[in-house]
Design an enzyme around this catalytic site. Structure first.
Site, PDB file in Angstrom:
ATOM      1  CB  CYS A 101      85.964  58.873  54.567  1.00  0.00           C
ATOM      2  SG  CYS A 101      86.505  57.885  55.961  1.00  0.00           S
TER       3      CYS A 101
HETATM    4  N1  LIG Z   1      89.106  54.220  57.531  1.00  0.00           N
HETATM    5  C1  LIG Z   1      89.235  55.490  57.798  1.00  0.00           C
HETATM    6  O1  LIG Z   1      90.241  56.099  57.420  1.00  0.00           O
HETATM    7  C2  LIG Z   1      88.179  56.269  58.589  1.00  0.00           C
HETATM    8  C3  LIG Z   1      88.478  57.578  58.989  1.00  0.00           C
HETATM    9  C4  LIG Z   1      87.553  58.294  59.740  1.00  0.00           C
HETATM   10  C5  LIG Z   1      86.322  57.710  60.052  1.00  0.00           C
HETATM   11  N2  LIG Z   1      86.025  56.443  59.637  1.00  0.00           N
HETATM   12  C6  LIG Z   1      84.734  55.893  60.034  1.00  0.00           C
HETATM   13  O2  LIG Z   1      84.933  54.946  61.074  1.00  0.00           O
HETATM   14  C7  LIG Z   1      83.997  53.865  60.964  1.00  0.00           C
HETATM   15  C8  LIG Z   1      84.728  52.535  60.858  1.00  0.00           C
HETATM   16  O3  LIG Z   1      85.506  52.540  59.671  1.00  0.00           O
HETATM   17  P1  LIG Z   1      86.713  51.543  59.428  1.00  0.00           P
HETATM   18  O4  LIG Z   1      87.439  52.072  58.250  1.00  0.00           O
HETATM   19  O5  LIG Z   1      87.462  51.281  60.680  1.00  0.00           O
HETATM   20  O6  LIG Z   1      85.895  50.217  59.022  1.00  0.00           O
HETATM   21  P2  LIG Z   1      86.471  48.729  58.898  1.00  0.00           P
HETATM   22  O7  LIG Z   1      85.579  48.023  57.947  1.00  0.00           O
HETATM   23  O8  LIG Z   1      87.943  48.763  58.663  1.00  0.00           O
HETATM   24  O9  LIG Z   1      86.271  48.127  60.350  1.00  0.00           O
HETATM   25  C9  LIG Z   1      85.031  47.910  60.941  1.00  0.00           C
HETATM   26  C10 LIG Z   1      85.139  46.682  61.850  1.00  0.00           C
HETATM   27  O10 LIG Z   1      83.880  46.523  62.484  1.00  0.00           O
HETATM   28  C11 LIG Z   1      83.561  45.146  62.531  1.00  0.00           C
HETATM   29  N3  LIG Z   1      82.125  45.026  62.709  1.00  0.00           N
HETATM   30  C12 LIG Z   1      81.142  45.139  61.798  1.00  0.00           C
HETATM   31  N4  LIG Z   1      79.942  44.998  62.383  1.00  0.00           N
HETATM   32  C13 LIG Z   1      80.163  44.800  63.706  1.00  0.00           C
HETATM   33  C14 LIG Z   1      79.344  44.576  64.813  1.00  0.00           C
HETATM   34  N5  LIG Z   1      78.008  44.557  64.714  1.00  0.00           N
HETATM   35  N6  LIG Z   1      79.919  44.406  66.022  1.00  0.00           N
HETATM   36  C15 LIG Z   1      81.272  44.427  66.127  1.00  0.00           C
HETATM   37  N7  LIG Z   1      82.122  44.620  65.116  1.00  0.00           N
HETATM   38  C16 LIG Z   1      81.562  44.812  63.914  1.00  0.00           C
HETATM   39  C17 LIG Z   1      84.107  44.585  61.232  1.00  0.00           C
HETATM   40  O11 LIG Z   1      84.333  43.194  61.325  1.00  0.00           O
HETATM   41  C18 LIG Z   1      85.418  45.382  61.104  1.00  0.00           C
HETATM   42  O12 LIG Z   1      86.499  44.711  61.726  1.00  0.00           O
HETATM   43  C19 LIG Z   1      83.119  54.204  59.760  1.00  0.00           C
HETATM   44  O13 LIG Z   1      82.003  54.919  60.200  1.00  0.00           O
HETATM   45  C20 LIG Z   1      84.011  55.134  58.947  1.00  0.00           C
HETATM   46  O14 LIG Z   1      83.258  55.982  58.120  1.00  0.00           O
HETATM   47  C21 LIG Z   1      86.938  55.714  58.914  1.00  0.00           C
END
Ligand SMILES: NC(=O)c1ccc[n+]([C@@H]2O[C@H](COP(=O)([O-])OP(=O)(O)OC[C@H]3O[C@@H](n4cnc5c(N)ncnc54)[C@H](O)[C@@H]3O)[C@@H](O)[C@H]2O)c1
Length: 428
Positions: free
Chosen positions: A260
């Site tokens: 992030c």
């Molecule tokens: N990790 C955090 O603490 C956090 C906190 C707030 C916001 N976010 C935001 O949330 C979003 C997701 O982050 P995350 O940390 O969960 O990411 P992550 O990489 O842990 O998970 C994303 C998931 O999406 C899947 N994926 C990718 N492309 C895809 C598609 N086309 N269709 C279906 N699934 C697909 C991946 O296989 C993965 O399992 C990002 O925008 C991030 O900035 C993350």
């Protein structure tokens, strides 16, 4: 009610569990078939998400998982939690959002709600995702289906911070879209914060993360200035935080990490350029935070120099490669930058991390993939010229570290409560 959650990562998986526990049938969708298989077998791939919770919800059929996006036609709402990284040239990469939009559009049921949760720049939901969904479905947002943005506020490994109790900001494409989204999240989340549009909700998330990035840069800069004056920034912050108003503590470190804070502010920088505006605070904070690993390496060199040693040829242990304490998430970790810089200077570098037994492949530091954590014991530790504390996992025994290591460079104030370490600790 049946909903789908797309992208079962650090955000989507805990959210799925919270909805499933709130008597909503959740269909989890991901393109990663390995994750789908693990979840269907009641297993977890995230340290702080309990496998038993997944197994229970899968067994009771509250939570099912698939790679088949056509199942979207059975659900009343879809929540999208896919990655939003930066490209090689540090520009927003919303291709995952668009790809998801293209996969689900032909299957969206009439009257269904689509919510985006991925962090992104203002306008993504209203303009970019809406157009993909309308083109692929032949329907109109706000008329035939509903559209909203609600940013995720997940804080992995923070015991006080649970999906259910973190207030949820929600913006809708139309007032009816907002109403639908409020009804959905009201089933699982205690407090909802409606705002006037998707753009406001998108901008709110960016403000939150920019606020962190800028304040971390401020304490990182003050750390360097105060160190030159012989003042310990950690002691200063402890004293300042006793002020009951107008101050909030942020802590210095070896540089930014995670999915992030190093990334999201630059989503705004890119979008602001389109409006002829410059994001000077973001750029300055980015510059200061990016320089931190270099500063830490200088401190390692100072610590070695005091022992009449050079970085070149020294054996250095990096303690912690996860980007923050008590998680197994090593994305964008500054530890890898430190390892890289030290190896470039001829050091022999190893690492220890109880949560990262083997380093996974990363785009930026592919050379470390497959390296294994060393064992935690006296025989191993006494052999290093310096132990560099990059992440302060609470399960590490810092008393043993003080007893075994001959020299410690501490970027997290991890050794503060170990009096016997004084004399061998260099704060960085
Ligand atoms: N990790 C955090 O603490 C956090 C906190 C707030 C916001 N976010 C935001 O949330 C979003 C997701 O982050 P995350 O940390 O969960 O990411 P992550 O990489 O842990 O998970 C994303 C998931 O999406 C899947 N994926 C990718 N492309 C895809 C598609 N086309 N269709 C279906 N699934 C697909 C991946 O296989 C993965 O399992 C990002 O925008 C991030 O900035 C993350």
């Amino acid at each position: 009610m049946k909903i789908a959650i797309i992208g079962l990562g650090y955000v989507g998986l805990p959210l799925s569990i919270q909805f499933a526990r709130s008597h909503v049938n959740v269909l989890g969708l991901d393109i990663d078939s390995k994750k789908v298989e693990l979840l269907n077998n009641g297993k977890s791939y995230i340290k702080h998400v309990e496998a038993s919770a997944i197994a229970e919800l899968v067994d009771s059929k509250k939570f099912s998982v698939s790679t088949n996006f056509s199942l979207i036609e059975q659900v009343e709402a879809v929540i999208i939690c896919v990655p939003t990284p930066l490209t090689k040239n540090r520009e927003p990469d919303i291709s995952f959002i668009k790809e998801t939009g293209r996969s689900i559009a032909p299957h969206i049921a009439k009257g269904a709600l689509v919510v985006l949760e991925s962090t992104t720049y203002p306008g993504t939901t209203d303009d970019e995702l809406r157009i993909v969904l309308e083109q692929g479905s032949g329907m109109k947002a706000g008329l035939d289906f509903h559209l909203a943005f609600s940013p995720e506020r997940e804080d992995p490994a923070n015991e006080q911070s649970k999906v259910k109790t973190i207030p949820k900001v929600i913006g809708g494409y139309t007032p009816t879209c907002l109403k639908k989204a409020m009804a959905l999240y009201g089933r699982a989340i205690d407090r909802l914060v409606p705002v006037s549009s998707c753009r406001v909700a998108e901008a709110t998330k960016l403000l939150e993360n920019i606020f962190r990035g800028v304040n971390i840069a401020l304490v990182n800069e003050l750390k360097v200035i105060y160190a030159a004056m012989g003042i310990d920034i950690w002691e200063v912050i402890e004293a300042a935080k006793t002020k009951p108003f107008g101050f909030m503590p942020f802590y210095p470190g070896p540089g930014l990490g995670g999915h992030c804070i190093p990334i999201d502010p630059f989503y705004l920088t890119w979008k602001a350029r389109e409006h002829g505006e410059a994001t000077r605070f973001i750029e300055l904070a980015g510059e200061i935070n990016t320089r931190m690993p270099e500063y830490v390496v200088h401190r390692v060199a100072d610590a070695l120099n005091a022992q009449q040693k050079s970085v070149n040829g020294s054996r250095i242990l990096v303690l912690g490669v996860a980007y923050k304490p008590n998680v197994d998430d090593e994305r964008q970790s500054p530890s890898y930058v430190l390892m890289d810089l030290l190896e470039q200077r001829g050091a022999e570098v190893a690492y220890y991390d109880p949560f990262v037994p083997v380093i996974k492949p990363t785009r930026e530091h592919s050379q470390f993939a497959g390296r294994e954590s060393v064992e935690w014991n006296r025989e191993t530790m006494v052999n290093f010229d310096v132990v560099l504390v990059a992440t302060n996992h609470s399960s590490v025994n810092y008393q043993e570290l003080a007893d075994w290591a001959c020299c410690i460079v501490d970027t997290r104030n991890a050794m503060v409560s170990i009096p016997s370490a004084s004399g061998k600790v260099w704060k960085a």
